[in-house]
Design a protein around this motif. Structure first.
Motif, PDB file in Angstrom:
ATOM      1  N   PHE A 132      12.761  54.345  37.319  1.00  0.00           N
ATOM      2  CA  PHE A 132      11.819  54.567  38.406  1.00  0.00           C
ATOM      3  C   PHE A 132      12.400  55.720  39.211  1.00  0.00           C
ATOM      4  O   PHE A 132      13.565  55.666  39.624  1.00  0.00           O
ATOM      5  CB  PHE A 132      11.677  53.334  39.295  1.00  0.00           C
ATOM      6  CG  PHE A 132      11.033  52.166  38.611  1.00  0.00           C
ATOM      7  CD1 PHE A 132       9.686  52.197  38.287  1.00  0.00           C
ATOM      8  CD2 PHE A 132      11.763  51.041  38.306  1.00  0.00           C
ATOM      9  CE1 PHE A 132       9.088  51.105  37.665  1.00  0.00           C
ATOM     10  CE2 PHE A 132      11.175  49.956  37.680  1.00  0.00           C
ATOM     11  CZ  PHE A 132       9.833  49.987  37.364  1.00  0.00           C
ATOM     12  N   LYS A 133      11.620  56.769  39.420  1.00  0.00           N
ATOM     13  CA  LYS A 133      12.107  57.951  40.134  1.00  0.00           C
ATOM     14  C   LYS A 133      11.938  57.788  41.640  1.00  0.00           C
ATOM     15  O   LYS A 133      10.963  57.225  42.113  1.00  0.00           O
ATOM     16  CB  LYS A 133      11.356  59.193  39.670  1.00  0.00           C
ATOM     17  CG  LYS A 133      11.737  59.634  38.260  1.00  0.00           C
ATOM     18  CD  LYS A 133      10.987  60.869  37.846  1.00  0.00           C
ATOM     19  CE  LYS A 133      11.441  62.054  38.674  1.00  0.00           C
ATOM     20  NZ  LYS A 133      10.781  63.311  38.270  1.00  0.00           N
ATOM     21  N   ASP A 134      12.920  58.306  42.381  1.00  0.00           N
ATOM     22  CA  ASP A 134      12.863  58.452  43.836  1.00  0.00           C
ATOM     23  C   ASP A 134      12.638  57.143  44.596  1.00  0.00           C
ATOM     24  O   ASP A 134      11.993  57.133  45.640  1.00  0.00           O
ATOM     25  CB  ASP A 134      11.787  59.469  44.232  1.00  0.00           C
ATOM     26  CG  ASP A 134      12.041  60.835  43.632  1.00  0.00           C
ATOM     27  OD1 ASP A 134      13.216  61.204  43.462  1.00  0.00           O
ATOM     28  OD2 ASP A 134      11.064  61.540  43.335  1.00  0.00           O
ATOM     29  N   VAL A 135      13.162  56.025  44.101  1.00  0.00           N
ATOM     30  CA  VAL A 135      12.968  54.747  44.785  1.00  0.00           C
ATOM     31  C   VAL A 135      14.089  54.425  45.765  1.00  0.00           C
ATOM     32  O   VAL A 135      13.961  53.497  46.561  1.00  0.00           O
ATOM     33  CB  VAL A 135      12.801  53.585  43.777  1.00  0.00           C
ATOM     34  CG1 VAL A 135      11.525  53.753  42.976  1.00  0.00           C
ATOM     35  CG2 VAL A 135      14.000  53.469  42.868  1.00  0.00           C
ATOM     36  N   ASN A 136      15.168  55.186  45.727  1.00  0.00           N
ATOM     37  CA  ASN A 136      16.302  54.924  46.620  1.00  0.00           C
ATOM     38  C   ASN A 136      16.549  56.071  47.588  1.00  0.00           C
ATOM     39  O   ASN A 136      17.666  56.241  48.076  1.00  0.00           O
ATOM     40  CB  ASN A 136      17.576  54.686  45.795  1.00  0.00           C
ATOM     41  CG  ASN A 136      17.527  53.430  44.981  1.00  0.00           C
ATOM     42  OD1 ASN A 136      16.873  52.467  45.343  1.00  0.00           O
ATOM     43  ND2 ASN A 136      18.212  53.430  43.844  1.00  0.00           N
ATOM     44  N   LEU A 137      15.543  56.854  47.881  1.00  0.00           N
ATOM     45  CA  LEU A 137      15.741  58.028  48.723  1.00  0.00           C
ATOM     46  C   LEU A 137      16.215  57.675  50.126  1.00  0.00           C
ATOM     47  O   LEU A 137      16.895  58.470  50.769  1.00  0.00           O
ATOM     48  CB  LEU A 137      14.453  58.857  48.793  1.00  0.00           C
ATOM     49  CG  LEU A 137      13.995  59.484  47.475  1.00  0.00           C
ATOM     50  CD1 LEU A 137      12.675  60.213  47.673  1.00  0.00           C
ATOM     51  CD2 LEU A 137      15.051  60.397  46.896  1.00  0.00           C
ATOM     52  N   ASP A 138      15.885  56.493  50.611  1.00  0.00           N
ATOM     53  CA  ASP A 138      16.281  56.098  51.962  1.00  0.00           C
ATOM     54  C   ASP A 138      17.620  55.358  51.991  1.00  0.00           C
ATOM     55  O   ASP A 138      18.045  54.896  53.044  1.00  0.00           O
ATOM     56  CB  ASP A 138      15.188  55.242  52.606  1.00  0.00           C
ATOM     57  CG  ASP A 138      14.868  53.993  51.804  1.00  0.00           C
ATOM     58  OD1 ASP A 138      15.231  53.924  50.614  1.00  0.00           O
ATOM     59  OD2 ASP A 138      14.232  53.081  52.374  1.00  0.00           O
ATOM     60  N   VAL A 139      18.288  55.235  50.849  1.00  0.00           N
ATOM     61  CA  VAL A 139      19.579  54.558  50.768  1.00  0.00           C
ATOM     62  C   VAL A 139      20.622  55.602  50.351  1.00  0.00           C
ATOM     63  O   VAL A 139      20.741  55.927  49.182  1.00  0.00           O
ATOM     64  CB  VAL A 139      19.546  53.398  49.742  1.00  0.00           C
ATOM     65  CG1 VAL A 139      20.861  52.631  49.772  1.00  0.00           C
ATOM     66  CG2 VAL A 139      18.378  52.470  50.020  1.00  0.00           C
ATOM     67  N   GLY A 140      21.360  56.125  51.327  1.00  0.00           N
ATOM     68  CA  GLY A 140      22.251  57.246  51.089  1.00  0.00           C
ATOM     69  C   GLY A 140      23.372  57.005  50.100  1.00  0.00           C
ATOM     70  O   GLY A 140      23.871  57.930  49.483  1.00  0.00           O
ATOM     71  N   TYR A 141      23.787  55.772  49.907  1.00  0.00           N
ATOM     72  CA  TYR A 141      24.922  55.495  49.031  1.00  0.00           C
ATOM     73  C   TYR A 141      24.498  55.102  47.625  1.00  0.00           C
ATOM     74  O   TYR A 141      25.336  54.832  46.779  1.00  0.00           O
ATOM     75  CB  TYR A 141      25.829  54.412  49.628  1.00  0.00           C
ATOM     76  CG  TYR A 141      25.086  53.189  50.119  1.00  0.00           C
ATOM     77  CD1 TYR A 141      24.808  52.139  49.263  1.00  0.00           C
ATOM     78  CD2 TYR A 141      24.668  53.102  51.438  1.00  0.00           C
ATOM     79  CE1 TYR A 141      24.118  51.024  49.696  1.00  0.00           C
ATOM     80  CE2 TYR A 141      23.984  51.983  51.890  1.00  0.00           C
ATOM     81  CZ  TYR A 141      23.712  50.959  51.018  1.00  0.00           C
ATOM     82  OH  TYR A 141      23.028  49.860  51.448  1.00  0.00           O
ATOM     83  N   TYR A 142      23.202  55.070  47.326  1.00  0.00           N
ATOM     84  CA  TYR A 142      22.696  54.840  45.971  1.00  0.00           C
ATOM     85  C   TYR A 142      22.216  56.167  45.393  1.00  0.00           C
ATOM     86  O   TYR A 142      21.847  57.076  46.136  1.00  0.00           O
ATOM     87  CB  TYR A 142      21.503  53.883  45.977  1.00  0.00           C
ATOM     88  CG  TYR A 142      21.821  52.412  46.081  1.00  0.00           C
ATOM     89  CD1 TYR A 142      23.117  51.957  46.240  1.00  0.00           C
ATOM     90  CD2 TYR A 142      20.817  51.471  46.022  1.00  0.00           C
ATOM     91  CE1 TYR A 142      23.400  50.614  46.327  1.00  0.00           C
ATOM     92  CE2 TYR A 142      21.089  50.119  46.111  1.00  0.00           C
ATOM     93  CZ  TYR A 142      22.386  49.698  46.266  1.00  0.00           C
ATOM     94  OH  TYR A 142      22.646  48.365  46.348  1.00  0.00           O
TER      95      TYR A 142
END
Length: 75
Positions: free
Chosen positions: A40-50
């Motif tokens: 899944f693309k771009d699903v962790n954009l708001d989690v800086g350490y992932y």
């Protein structure tokens, strides 16, 4: 980076060179087998350490949208 970019880079290298990547806590590891996975693309954009993307088989995420095929280079 796309496969074509990597191929272009590797074509200019000695084919007997070892490929290494960062170890878990430090040091270097050899590259493992190359795998094709669904993400899944771009699903962790708001989690800086992932990383920005998530493997589709991960039970820890509920994602919207379609999966994308990617090349995974494990340790």
């Amino acid at each position: 980076m796309k496969v074509s970019d990597l191929i272009e880079i590797l074509n200019g290298c000695d084919p007997d060179l070892l490929i290494v990547l960062d170890g878990y806590e430090g040091g270097l590891d050899e590259l493992g087998e190359v795998e094709t996975i669904q993400i899944f693309k771009d699903v962790n954009l708001d989690v800086g350490y992932y990383g920005n993307h998530e493997e589709a088989s991960s039970a820890s995420i509920i994602a919207k949208g379609n999966t994308h095929t990617a090349i995974y280079l494990p340790r």
